[in-house]
Structures are given as structure tokens and as C-alpha cells.
Design an enzyme around this catalytic site. Structure first.
Site, PDB file in Angstrom:
ATOM      1  CB  ILE A  91      -3.377 -27.905 -19.822  1.00 25.75           C
ATOM      2  CG1 ILE A  91      -4.221 -29.425 -18.912  1.00 25.75           C
ATOM      3  CG2 ILE A  91      -1.858 -28.380 -19.213  1.00 25.75           C
ATOM      4  CD1 ILE A  91      -3.661 -30.634 -19.835  1.00 25.75           C
ATOM      5  N   GLY A  92      -4.138 -25.539 -20.817  1.00 22.99           N
ATOM      6  CA  GLY A  92      -3.443 -24.248 -22.008  1.00 22.99           C
ATOM      7  C   GLY A  92      -4.120 -23.591 -23.160  1.00 22.99           C
ATOM      8  CB  VAL A 144      -3.446 -29.474 -24.442  1.00 22.93           C
ATOM      9  CG1 VAL A 144      -3.663 -30.406 -23.421  1.00 22.93           C
ATOM     10  CG2 VAL A 144      -2.363 -28.752 -25.547  1.00 22.93           C
ATOM     11  CG  ASP A 166      10.093 -25.605 -31.734  1.00 19.67           C
ATOM     12  OD1 ASP A 166      10.915 -24.763 -31.662  1.00 19.67           O
ATOM     13  OD2 ASP A 166       8.901 -25.931 -31.688  1.00 19.67           O
ATOM     14  CG  MET A 218      -2.443 -22.263 -34.912  1.00 21.15           C
ATOM     15  SD  MET A 218      -1.794 -23.532 -36.077  1.00 21.15           S
ATOM     16  CE  MET A 218      -0.377 -23.833 -35.002  1.00 21.15           C
ATOM     17  N   GLY A 219      -5.805 -23.373 -30.445  1.00 17.48           N
ATOM     18  CA  GLY A 219      -6.454 -24.708 -30.427  1.00 17.48           C
ATOM     19  C   GLY A 219      -6.226 -24.348 -28.437  1.00 17.48           C
ATOM     20  N   GLY A 275      -3.171 -21.658 -27.315  1.00 19.76           N
ATOM     21  CA  GLY A 275      -2.891 -20.461 -28.586  1.00 19.76           C
ATOM     22  C   GLY A 275      -3.509 -20.106 -29.328  1.00 19.76           C
ATOM     23  CE  LYS A 321      -0.417 -30.170 -29.434  1.00 18.17           C
ATOM     24  NZ  LYS A 321       1.151 -30.493 -29.261  1.00 18.17           N
TER      25      LYS A 321
END
Length: 350
Positions: free
Chosen positions: A70-71, A78, A198, A75-76, A73, A93
Site C-alpha cells: 500500500i505504501g 504497509v 501528529d 522504516m518499513g 517509508g 504494517k
């Protein structure tokens, strides 16, 4: 095989051995596996978008079959996965243990797992499982890696950020409904001593419900501050902490200054989100983070009804948004529930 060639292939592909398989004419199960290595077969387009990802096609904990990404970044990532035990799609995740940010990533995942396990609001994404997965090591020269994963309900829809990029600003009814959904989630969190810290358009998901309705759900509690067990802090100021964490365009003044924050900092962020949904831009839009944070601290926002006079924003609602963006926490609504009541009252006064 290049991405362009992959995209043009029919059928299914094994993410590991790259063998091409014809899609079954009739599939009695949503999954098909490579007979050579046991990885789940995926559409060529899925492989092209996540080529080289070590989790694509893998089965985690003998039940979560990863069928798409799905996405991703730093650090890992999803993933979309099929829970073969429950027979439903889930979001997984994964915080990668081989990314050189182990302690930070694990701390964030542990915090998010702990926080989400405490929350049951229908406007908060639900956590289903957490654990560790060993991957890699197929090459004798490389040691296996241990990564952590968090399994959550699979949401269909889009983030608020995507909708805002497409539509610019939302209708008054939709904006206030999504703000109310976010505040409903925060109400439970704040009552349990949790401050999100956040809130931003990426972390508000507009989920499609059966029948075509939509609901806002809060995501990503990885930066949440949780009041320690046994704390004697008052319920009116939960989870106070220090540290300029968050996203500059939605930070409260006290958050931008690295001062103590509490639940009212989240309410400021909701005010900034509601401002953007109504007006089509955040209250402050300087390019640099430092300049944006300085405006949060020192400059009053232009009232929404003046920033977008063509939107027909009621004065009472505009005044409420300005109040939520008060520089002092005590000038904002006292709680998420009070904010919801004030939104409802603003319509009654319109």
C-alpha cells in the site's frame, strides 16, 4: 524483466522466482501460490509497483499472505494481506529490522500497538495482531533479519490528503462531519490519557462503509504520548510531554516551541485540519518548517470566512475554528466533546 514489460504481462507472477502463471478461469479462493517456492502469486502490475520488496508474496505468521504493498517509508511499509484464518483482508504494517533504525522503529511500533489496543472507537483504526517475522537469510552470506509487524483492519477509501489534493476544499457539511469523526476518536483517546501529537491529512482516512456511506478514521498513533500507568496527573491534562514532534503545518504553538503539550494540542491540530477543509489550505503555508512554526506561535490566522468568502462559511463556525487555533491552550475548546458540541451549536446559530 523491466517494469514496463511486467506491467504488460497477463496472468499472475511469483514475486520470488518470477515464473509466469496463467490466471485460473475460475478461482474458488482469492489466493494462488507458486508451486516452486510457495509464494503467493500476484498481478504483474502489483509486482512492478513493489519489485524487490522481500515481503511481497510471503506468508507472515502462517496466516497473513501479503498480496500487495500500500505504501512504504524509511522504516518499513504497509501491505495488503489476506488473513487465511479469518478469511478477510487486513493491513500489515512492517517495521524493518534491517533499516538501521531498529530502536526507533520498534519503539514507535510498540507505542502504536499499545495505544491502539486501548481504543475501540469506530473512528479509530482497529489493531488485530502484533508480532515478529524472520526474513532473509536465503543467501548464505547474509544473516536473517527480525522485523516487527502490526496487523490492522483493512480500510477501503482514501486519506483526507488525497481528497484535498483532488478537490481543493470540501463542503461545509463534509468538513464538519470529518472533524467530528476525528474528535470522536480523540475523545476516547484523551479520556484514556493518550495524545495523538501528529494529526494531519495523511492520518485521517475517509473509509467507505457498506451502503456507500463514509466515515473518518484516525491512523498512525506511532508518535502518541501515553500517560504512564499509575500517574497522578489530572485527567484534564493527560499525557503531557516535551519535544517538538509532529508535522509543522498542524503543530500547536506549544508543540512548536517544544513545551509541555496535552489534549488541547490535538484540538489545535483539528482546528488546523478543519480550516484547511473549509478554506482549501492550512492556516499557515510558508515553505520552511521554522517559518510555519513561528507563525503558529506568533500570528493569528485569517478567519476562514474571510480567507474563503466564496465558500459561504457561517461566521459562528469561522469563529469556532479561530478559537480552536488559539495561541493559549486555555482559549481553545476544553475537550474533544466540547469541540463537537460547539460545532453543532455553530450550525444552530447560523
Amino acid at each position: 524483466m523491466g517494469k514496463a514489460a511486467l506491467r504488460s504481462l497477463p496472468g499472475l507472477v511469483c514475486p520470488r522466482c518470477r515464473d509466469h502463471h496463467q490466471a485460473p478461469a475460475e478461482r474458488t479462493t482469492p489466493l494462488a501460490f507458486c508451486p516452486r517456492d510457495g509464494f503467493a502469486l500476484v498481478a504483474p502490475l502489483v509486482l512492478a509497483d513493489a519489485d524487490g520488496d522481500p515481503f511481497l508474496g510471503r506468508t507472515i505468521a502462517q496466516r497473513y499472505v501479503v498480496v500487495g504493498r500500500i505504501g512504504a517509508g524509511s522504516m518499513g511499509a504497509v501491505y495488503r494481506a489476506r488473513d487465511i484464518t479469518r478469511g478477510q483482508d487486513v493491513a500489515v504494517k512492517v517495521f524493518r529490522g534491517d533499516r538501521g533504525r531498529g530502536a526507533r522503529a520498534l519503539s514507535r511500533l510498540d507505542r502504536e500497538a499499545r495505544v491502539l489496543s486501548m481504543l475501540r472507537s469506530p473512528h479509530t483504526v482497529q489493531v488485530l495482531d502484533v508480532g515478529e517475522v524472520v526474513h532473509g537469510g536465503e543467501d548464505a552470506l547474509l544473516a536473517p533479519t527480525v522485523s516487527r509487524y502490526l496487523v490492522m483492519e483493512m480500510l477501503e477509501g482514501e486519506p483526507l490528503s488525497v481528497r484535498l489534493r483532488r478537490e481543493g476544499r470540501l463542503s461545509i457539511a463534509e468538513a464538519t462531519r470529518l472533524a467530528t469523526d476525528a474528535l470522536t476518536s480523540l475523545s476516547e483517546a484523551h479520556e484514556k490519557g493518550i495524545v495523538h501529537r501528529d494529526l494531519k491529512p495523511d492520518n485521517v482516512f475517509i473509509a467507505r462503509l457498506p451502503g456507500g456511506a463514509e466515515a473518518g478514521k484516525l491512523l498512525d498513533f506511532g508518535l502518541a504520548d501515553l500517560e504512564p500507568a499509575g500517574s497522578e496527573r489530572a485527567e484534564s491534562a493527560p499525557a503531557a510531554t516535551k519535544g517538538p514532534v509532529g508535522t509543522p503545518r498542524y503543530m500547536s504553538p506549544e508543540q512548536a516551541l517544544g513545551e509541555v503539550v496535552d489534549a488541547r494540542s490535538d484540538l489545535y491540530a483539528v482546528g488546523a485540519l478543519l480550516y484547511q477543509m473549509l478554506v482549501g489550505r492550512p492556516p499557515f503555508v510558508e515553505r520552511g518548517a521554522a517559518q510555519v512554526m513561528a507563525k503558529h506561535v506568533h500570528e493569528p490566522p485569517v478567519p476562514p470566512c474571510e480567507a474563503a468568502p466564496e465558500a459561504g462559511i457561517p461566521r459562528a463556525l469561522s469563529d469556532l475554528v479561530v478559537r480552536a487555533l488559539g495561541k493559549r491552550p486555555e482559549d481553545r475548546p476544553a475537550s474533544a466533546r466540547a469541540f463537537i458540541a460547539a460545532i453543532e451549536e455553530s450550525f444552530a446559530r447560523a
